[in-house]
Scaffold this motif. Sequence first.
Motif, mmCIF file in Angstrom:
data_model
loop_
_atom_site.group_PDB
_atom_site.id
_atom_site.type_symbol
_atom_site.label_atom_id
_atom_site.label_comp_id
_atom_site.label_asym_id
_atom_site.label_seq_id
_atom_site.Cartn_x
_atom_site.Cartn_y
_atom_site.Cartn_z
ATOM 1 N N PHE A 1 0.781 -1.260 -0.011
ATOM 2 C CA PHE A 1 0.037 -0.088 0.086
ATOM 3 C C PHE A 1 0.941 1.257 -0.014
ATOM 4 C CE2 PHE A 1 -2.254 -3.517 2.005
ATOM 5 C CZ PHE A 1 -3.409 -3.439 1.146
ATOM 6 N N ASN A 2 1.060 1.888 -1.198
ATOM 7 C CA ASN A 2 2.071 2.949 -1.461
ATOM 8 C C ASN A 2 1.402 4.172 -0.698
ATOM 9 O OD1 ASN A 2 0.354 2.769 -3.576
ATOM 10 N ND2 ASN A 2 2.055 4.157 -4.714
ATOM 11 N N ARG A 3 0.079 4.389 -0.969
ATOM 12 C CA ARG A 3 -0.720 5.521 -0.473
ATOM 13 C C ARG A 3 -1.955 5.140 0.413
ATOM 14 N NH1 ARG A 3 -2.760 8.865 -5.125
ATOM 15 N NH2 ARG A 3 -2.980 10.516 -3.475
ATOM 16 N N VAL A 4 -1.828 5.792 1.688
ATOM 17 C CA VAL A 4 -3.065 5.727 2.525
ATOM 18 C C VAL A 4 -3.626 6.772 2.672
ATOM 19 C CG1 VAL A 4 -3.978 4.753 4.592
ATOM 20 C CG2 VAL A 4 -1.900 3.597 3.595
ATOM 21 N N ILE A 5 -4.979 7.222 2.156
ATOM 22 C CA ILE A 5 -5.566 8.274 2.201
ATOM 23 C C ILE A 5 -6.695 8.612 3.077
ATOM 24 C CG2 ILE A 5 -6.694 10.102 0.488
ATOM 25 C CD1 ILE A 5 -5.492 8.815 -1.805
ATOM 26 N N ILE A 6 -6.638 9.407 3.966
ATOM 27 C CA ILE A 6 -7.784 9.631 5.017
ATOM 28 C C ILE A 6 -8.704 10.842 4.585
ATOM 29 C CG2 ILE A 6 -8.189 10.309 7.360
ATOM 30 C CD1 ILE A 6 -6.644 7.736 6.784
ATOM 31 N N LEU A 7 -9.894 10.359 4.595
ATOM 32 C CA LEU A 7 -10.923 11.216 4.089
ATOM 33 C C LEU A 7 -11.685 11.866 5.164
ATOM 34 C CD1 LEU A 7 -12.849 9.341 0.930
ATOM 35 C CD2 LEU A 7 -10.813 10.886 1.044
ATOM 36 N N THR A 8 -11.406 13.145 5.324
ATOM 37 C CA THR A 8 -11.841 13.816 6.580
ATOM 38 C C THR A 8 -12.226 14.855 6.327
ATOM 39 O OG1 THR A 8 -11.126 14.354 8.812
ATOM 40 C CG2 THR A 8 -9.490 14.552 6.889
ATOM 41 N N ARG A 9 -13.378 15.536 7.170
ATOM 42 C CA ARG A 9 -13.796 16.852 7.328
ATOM 43 C C ARG A 9 -12.763 17.952 7.867
ATOM 44 N NH1 ARG A 9 -18.880 14.230 8.137
ATOM 45 N NH2 ARG A 9 -20.373 14.530 6.496
ATOM 46 N N ASN A 10 -12.194 17.246 8.776
ATOM 47 C CA ASN A 10 -11.378 18.117 9.882
ATOM 48 C C ASN A 10 -9.840 17.442 9.776
ATOM 49 O OD1 ASN A 10 -10.316 19.991 11.517
ATOM 50 N ND2 ASN A 10 -11.251 19.179 13.443
ATOM 51 N N PRO A 11 -8.900 18.147 8.749
ATOM 52 C CA PRO A 11 -7.672 17.688 8.587
ATOM 53 C C PRO A 11 -6.696 18.341 9.899
ATOM 54 C CG PRO A 11 -8.075 19.133 6.968
ATOM 55 C CD PRO A 11 -9.336 18.925 7.579
ATOM 56 N N GLN A 12 -7.269 19.236 10.462
ATOM 57 C CA GLN A 12 -6.612 19.787 11.697
ATOM 58 C C GLN A 12 -6.804 19.120 12.797
ATOM 59 O OE1 GLN A 12 -4.264 21.952 10.882
ATOM 60 N NE2 GLN A 12 -5.033 21.724 8.769
ATOM 61 N N SER A 13 -7.488 18.196 12.975
ATOM 62 C CA SER A 13 -7.983 17.485 14.157
ATOM 63 C C SER A 13 -6.669 16.729 14.778
ATOM 64 C CB SER A 13 -9.097 16.485 14.081
ATOM 65 O OG SER A 13 -8.530 15.295 13.246
ATOM 66 N N ASP A 14 -6.762 16.497 16.029
ATOM 67 C CA ASP A 14 -5.397 15.664 16.590
ATOM 68 C C ASP A 14 -5.395 14.185 16.086
ATOM 69 O OD1 ASP A 14 -4.862 17.803 18.276
ATOM 70 O OD2 ASP A 14 -5.908 17.160 19.854
ATOM 71 N N GLU B 1 -24.647 10.111 2.291
ATOM 72 C CA GLU B 1 -22.803 9.799 2.347
ATOM 73 C C GLU B 1 -22.393 8.514 2.116
ATOM 74 O OE1 GLU B 1 -20.516 12.040 5.126
ATOM 75 O OE2 GLU B 1 -22.401 12.915 5.854
ATOM 76 N N ASN B 2 -22.767 7.440 2.532
ATOM 77 C CA ASN B 2 -22.625 6.197 2.183
ATOM 78 C C ASN B 2 -22.566 5.960 0.725
ATOM 79 O OD1 ASN B 2 -21.605 5.099 4.725
ATOM 80 N ND2 ASN B 2 -23.746 4.561 5.565
ATOM 81 N N ASP B 3 -24.162 6.095 0.422
ATOM 82 C CA ASP B 3 -24.248 5.792 -1.022
ATOM 83 C C ASP B 3 -23.377 6.585 -1.934
ATOM 84 O OD1 ASP B 3 -26.254 4.152 -0.030
ATOM 85 O OD2 ASP B 3 -27.904 5.347 -0.459
ATOM 86 N N ALA B 4 -23.211 7.878 -1.769
ATOM 87 C CA ALA B 4 -22.394 8.726 -2.455
ATOM 88 C C ALA B 4 -20.872 8.171 -2.432
ATOM 89 C CB ALA B 4 -22.192 10.328 -1.945
ATOM 90 N N LEU B 5 -20.468 7.716 -1.585
ATOM 91 C CA LEU B 5 -19.260 7.019 -1.501
ATOM 92 C C LEU B 5 -19.160 5.835 -2.497
ATOM 93 C CD1 LEU B 5 -18.226 6.867 2.367
ATOM 94 C CD2 LEU B 5 -16.742 7.806 0.531
ATOM 95 N N GLN C 1 -9.133 16.731 2.771
ATOM 96 C CA GLN C 1 -10.436 17.334 3.362
ATOM 97 C C GLN C 1 -11.629 16.982 2.274
ATOM 98 O OE1 GLN C 1 -9.994 21.456 4.380
ATOM 99 N NE2 GLN C 1 -11.931 21.435 5.727
ATOM 100 N N THR C 2 -12.599 16.592 2.937
ATOM 101 C CA THR C 2 -13.719 16.177 2.000
ATOM 102 C C THR C 2 -15.057 16.924 2.771
ATOM 103 O OG1 THR C 2 -14.218 14.111 3.020
ATOM 104 C CG2 THR C 2 -12.975 14.022 1.067
ATOM 105 N N ASN C 3 -16.236 17.009 1.878
ATOM 106 C CA ASN C 3 -17.307 17.621 2.241
ATOM 107 C C ASN C 3 -18.548 16.722 2.140
ATOM 108 O OD1 ASN C 3 -19.255 19.488 3.566
ATOM 109 N ND2 ASN C 3 -19.231 20.769 1.564
ATOM 110 N N GLY C 4 -18.472 15.452 2.497
ATOM 111 C CA GLY C 4 -19.657 14.530 1.987
ATOM 112 C C GLY C 4 -20.889 15.127 2.562
ATOM 113 N N PRO C 5 -21.917 14.941 1.749
ATOM 114 C CA PRO C 5 -21.909 13.880 0.790
ATOM 115 C C PRO C 5 -21.420 13.894 -0.635
ATOM 116 C CG PRO C 5 -24.141 14.986 1.011
ATOM 117 C CD PRO C 5 -23.242 15.528 1.945
ATOM 118 N N ILE C 6 -20.669 15.043 -0.812
ATOM 119 C CA ILE C 6 -20.231 15.446 -2.150
ATOM 120 C C ILE C 6 -18.790 15.000 -1.923
ATOM 121 C CG2 ILE C 6 -19.342 17.049 -3.710
ATOM 122 C CD1 ILE C 6 -22.062 18.771 -2.489
ATOM 123 N N TYR C 7 -18.300 13.704 -2.879
ATOM 124 C CA TYR C 7 -17.160 13.135 -3.040
ATOM 125 C C TYR C 7 -16.402 13.261 -4.226
ATOM 126 C CZ TYR C 7 -18.001 11.447 1.659
ATOM 127 O OH TYR C 7 -18.324 11.315 3.171
#
Length: 307
Positions: free
Chosen positions: A36-49, A91-95, A63-69
């Motif tokens: 796995f050369n890339r592991v991407i985190i889809l998050t609304r808040n990339p500044q969270s701890d 959001e699940n269906d949009a994913l 950074q994402t703004n579900g349900p728009i992906y």
Amino acid sequence: MSGSTPSKLTVAIVGATGDLGSSVTKAFLDLYPETFNRVIILTRNPQSDGAKALEALGAELLQTNGPIYAGALKGVDVLVNAAGPGINPEENDALVKEAVASGARLYFPSEFGMDHRYGPQNHVWFHEKERHVGAARNLAHDQLKVIKVYIGMFTEIIFSAFLGFDTENGIYTSLGTGTSDKKIAITSTADIGASVARLSILAAADPKSVPDDVRISGDNKSINELAEIVSKATGKTIKVVEEPVVEGADDKDGEDMADLARLLRLNFSHGATDFSKDNDNELVNPGQKYWTWKTTEVYARDVLAKQ
């Protein structure tokens, strides 16, 4: 996609900063960096701890703004949905729609619990899980393999008073007469993460090598056995009580966490969470070749005994 070893894969994870999601993310980052050369985190808040901690380990934050992906899954091979039950169905269906549009190959929906194909399942969250997976498989056709992973109960959650395991007061309660010997599948979040990573490797190499519904269990123990294990680890006396159940009292659909806890306990008593004779452990981790499953004995010794 033949039976050969897959080339480098990119994985995207939703719900990565939660207890389960962080364990899944760490498994992809730590166990198989050569795959796995890339592991991407889809998050609304990339500044969270939580997001920053995973970024420090090597994850990429998007950074994402579900349900728009739109465009969020470009180049992604594996999509893991580790979001909790609070996620909007839209959001699940949009994913899934975006995964198909982007050419993703594998999708792990937000299951990671008891196998609700068996036993009582009258809760709105279970109905929504079934609806979503059905919709995902209809949309995916042969392009996107949808893999449901059932794990029973989280090791980190099972010893909770709201599930009938009141360690502090020394009482473990089973619903129904003669039910405390029914086994319960119990799996740690670390083992779940390792399993999802292994399943991704196997299914990317050969989709037919992995069933659509996978059952894993790091351990299988009854309430009586759990009481003995915790008593030994903590030195506390744990009494097991079997509480009578009124027939028909739990027939209506549950809607909240309290209803879910009650339903889980009913499934314990039905034996519906016993994976001891029907699981895919050997597919995922043959002979414990890749890691050692974390048992409840180890958890009781390392965690409960120190509380």
